[in-house]
Each structure stands twice: as C-alpha cells, then as structure tokens.
Scaffold this motif. Sequence first.
Motif, PDB file in Angstrom:
ATOM      1  N   UNK A   1       0.787  -1.238   0.000  1.00  0.00           N
ATOM      2  CA  UNK A   1       0.000   0.000   0.000  1.00  0.00           C
ATOM      3  C   UNK A   1       0.817   1.285   0.000  1.00  0.00           C
ATOM      4  N   UNK A   2       2.051   1.243   0.468  1.00  0.00           N
ATOM      5  CA  UNK A   2       2.839   2.470   0.642  1.00  0.00           C
ATOM      6  C   UNK A   2       4.004   2.459  -0.351  1.00  0.00           C
TER       7      UNK A   2
ATOM      8  N   UNK B   1       4.525  11.597   8.847  1.00  0.00           N
ATOM      9  CA  UNK B   1       3.280  11.019   9.360  1.00  0.00           C
ATOM     10  C   UNK B   1       2.110  11.386   8.457  1.00  0.00           C
ATOM     11  N   UNK B   2       2.030  12.628   8.024  1.00  0.00           N
ATOM     12  CA  UNK B   2       0.944  13.069   7.154  1.00  0.00           C
ATOM     13  C   UNK B   2       0.990  12.337   5.814  1.00  0.00           C
ATOM     14  N   UNK B   3       2.172  12.235   5.221  1.00  0.00           N
ATOM     15  CA  UNK B   3       2.288  11.643   3.890  1.00  0.00           C
ATOM     16  C   UNK B   3       2.016  10.147   3.880  1.00  0.00           C
TER      17      UNK B   3
ATOM     18  N   UNK C   1       0.987   8.305   0.423  1.00  0.00           N
ATOM     19  CA  UNK C   1       1.785   8.500  -0.784  1.00  0.00           C
ATOM     20  C   UNK C   1       3.214   7.990  -0.626  1.00  0.00           C
ATOM     21  N   UNK C   2       3.631   7.643   0.594  1.00  0.00           N
ATOM     22  CA  UNK C   2       4.952   7.072   0.771  1.00  0.00           C
ATOM     23  C   UNK C   2       6.062   8.095   0.668  1.00  0.00           C
ATOM     24  N   UNK C   3       7.226   7.639   0.177  1.00  0.00           N
ATOM     25  CA  UNK C   3       8.390   8.500   0.077  1.00  0.00           C
ATOM     26  C   UNK C   3       9.637   7.661  -0.106  1.00  0.00           C
TER      27      UNK C   3
ATOM     28  N   UNK D   1      -2.671   5.445  -7.698  1.00  0.00           N
ATOM     29  CA  UNK D   1      -3.687   6.508  -7.702  1.00  0.00           C
ATOM     30  C   UNK D   1      -3.558   7.499  -6.560  1.00  0.00           C
ATOM     31  N   UNK D   2      -2.821   7.139  -5.495  1.00  0.00           N
ATOM     32  CA  UNK D   2      -2.652   8.072  -4.385  1.00  0.00           C
ATOM     33  C   UNK D   2      -1.734   9.243  -4.751  1.00  0.00           C
TER      34      UNK D   2
END
Length: 334
Positions: free
Chosen positions: A74-75, A99-101, A107-109, A309-310
């Motif tokens: 998912x991430x 935490x927000x992302x 949306x991960x990173x 899609x995120x």
Amino acid sequence: MHAKTLHEQGIFVCFPPFLFPGNRMSGSTDDNIITSDEAFHFVRDVLGISAPSTKLKASPKDFLEDIIRAYFHHIPFQNVKNIATPHHKRHVPTVAEIKQDILKAKIGGLCYQVNVCFYLLLKALDFDVTLIACDIGYPSDHVAIIVHNMTNEGSRHYVDVGTGNPLFCAVPFDFQDESPVYHDSFLRFKFSRQGDVIFCLHQVDGHPAKHTMVANRITDGWYRYIRIHFKEGVEIAHFKPSMTPIYVSSDGIPRHYFLTSVRCVAFPDCRFVCIKDTTLLIENESGCISKSYFRSREETKEAFAKYFPQISQAMLDEAMNDEYAKLDYEKGIL
C-alpha cells in the motif's frame, strides 16, 4: 484492544526492554509521535489487517511480517513529491510531514520517510525497535530498523521497507558468518557478517537492475548492496546531514539521481510494480518482469492513475515539469 490494554492485563508482547535490561542499543530515543490508537487504526483500516491486537498477541513475528507485506503493498517508495516541490522549498521532511504523507495520504516517500514511519509505527505497537544507519553510496545515506527481543531474549531482526527492493520478512541476525539465501519477488539476497557490520548482498542474475550494478561491488555473482551498522542505534536527527543532498538541490542544481529521476515502486500482492521515468516494469504471476516504455506524457499519467492513484495528477504534473526531470519518450527505440 490496543497494546496499552494488553499491558494493563499483564500480557507482554515482543519481550519489552524493561524485562531484559542492557539488551537495548543506545540511541533512537525520539518521542513516539504515532499513538497506539493511530497505529492500530492504520494497520486495520489502511493496511487491511483484521484483528491486529489479537494477531499481535498470538505471534509478534507473524504479525510483524503481515505488516511488512501490507506496507509494501500500500505504501510506495517514491520521489515524485520531492521533485514536484519547488527547488527553494525542498528540505528533509519533518516527522510530522512523514506522518501526514504516509499515515494520512498514503503516498509514501524515500527510505528516510518510509522507514522512519515504520519505526514509529512499530514503537506505537510496542515493539522494541531502534533505527540504524546504513551505507549504500555514502555513510548514513540509508535508514533501517532493528527489532529486539522479539523471538527470545537478545534476538535481533533486521527490517527494511525502504529500498524499493522486496524484503518481506524480518531477517534474524543470529547467523555466524552468512545467512541463508532469501527469495522475495524478483530478488535473491543474503547477508554476510564482517566484524561489526553486516552486508546485504543481491544476486545479480534475475535482478532488473543487473546492467547498472557496479562491477567492483560484484563477487561470485553477488552484488554488495548495503553496509549495515547493526550494533549501534541512532536517533532520527542523525540522518539530517546525510539526507540533505538526497532531498535538497545544491546551489540550485540537483546532484542526486533522486532529484532528477522520477521513480515510484510498490509490491501489491508481493509483486513488483515500478515506474522509472518513462519505463514501466511489471511482475506477472509467474514471477517474470515485463518491461515497456511510455511514448507520451499522457501514457505516463495513465500508468500512475492505474498503479499509484494516491499520487495526484497535479503532483505528477509538477514533477514532470521540473527542468531536471529525465523523461525520454524515445527510450528503447532502435
């Protein structure tokens, strides 16, 4: 039922550190910014793992590996947001932004974001964890996690959800010289101990990036990928100097490939899906990876909408509009 309630009932999971004083490494004393309630909500409602508190109580290791696989699903490992950020606003993300992302926007990173968030998530679930520094290209340019005392007193398990490569298990670091060979998705990998560091090695054959691997790091068909400083825990702040060139342009010019090459990777159902600039890599049910190329900006956007899609189309537009983004729509044409 959350982890605090389990403690109140006298049920201790993951062999908490106060049961075995002296086993925990120094460092990693950062305040836990993710609460227990937030952690269980994320595991249940975002990662899709039902009855998480029951599974945690029944088998911490099995539960952890369920979370690892779901997190990979998912991430995404991605740098789209950073490339989409105007150069003068780029910075190493704060813990609140991470935490927000991840917990909110999903949306991960890059490794710093996804592994720091996973570390804080595990802390909130009452695992005994520390962050450790690893070297890929230069010192401390990669973040990973050690889970302590999970299967027995003094046990160490290595967790890494942030390289864009599949590592769907918590690897026990109890071997003497070399670990068994693991096989997740397209990757065969193993670990080799050399004094106070452990190296992660990738088998070259079958790796989608085999043609770009550096020859002087390959021995007997194995590529020495990561140097892991597994004995010494560090705090989140340790990584800010080493992460700065990955996230921030130097004198207005991006030097790191993560600032010029648009990448997004995930493993839905433990199968590789990757967009790298104008290349699409997809792992099929038999484990083979197909490669295709985008021939237009619209094809790129359609692939992101389908597989990631995120990642908003507006964010993707900003990334593709960056003057340093490498988008070759004639790639693969002879």
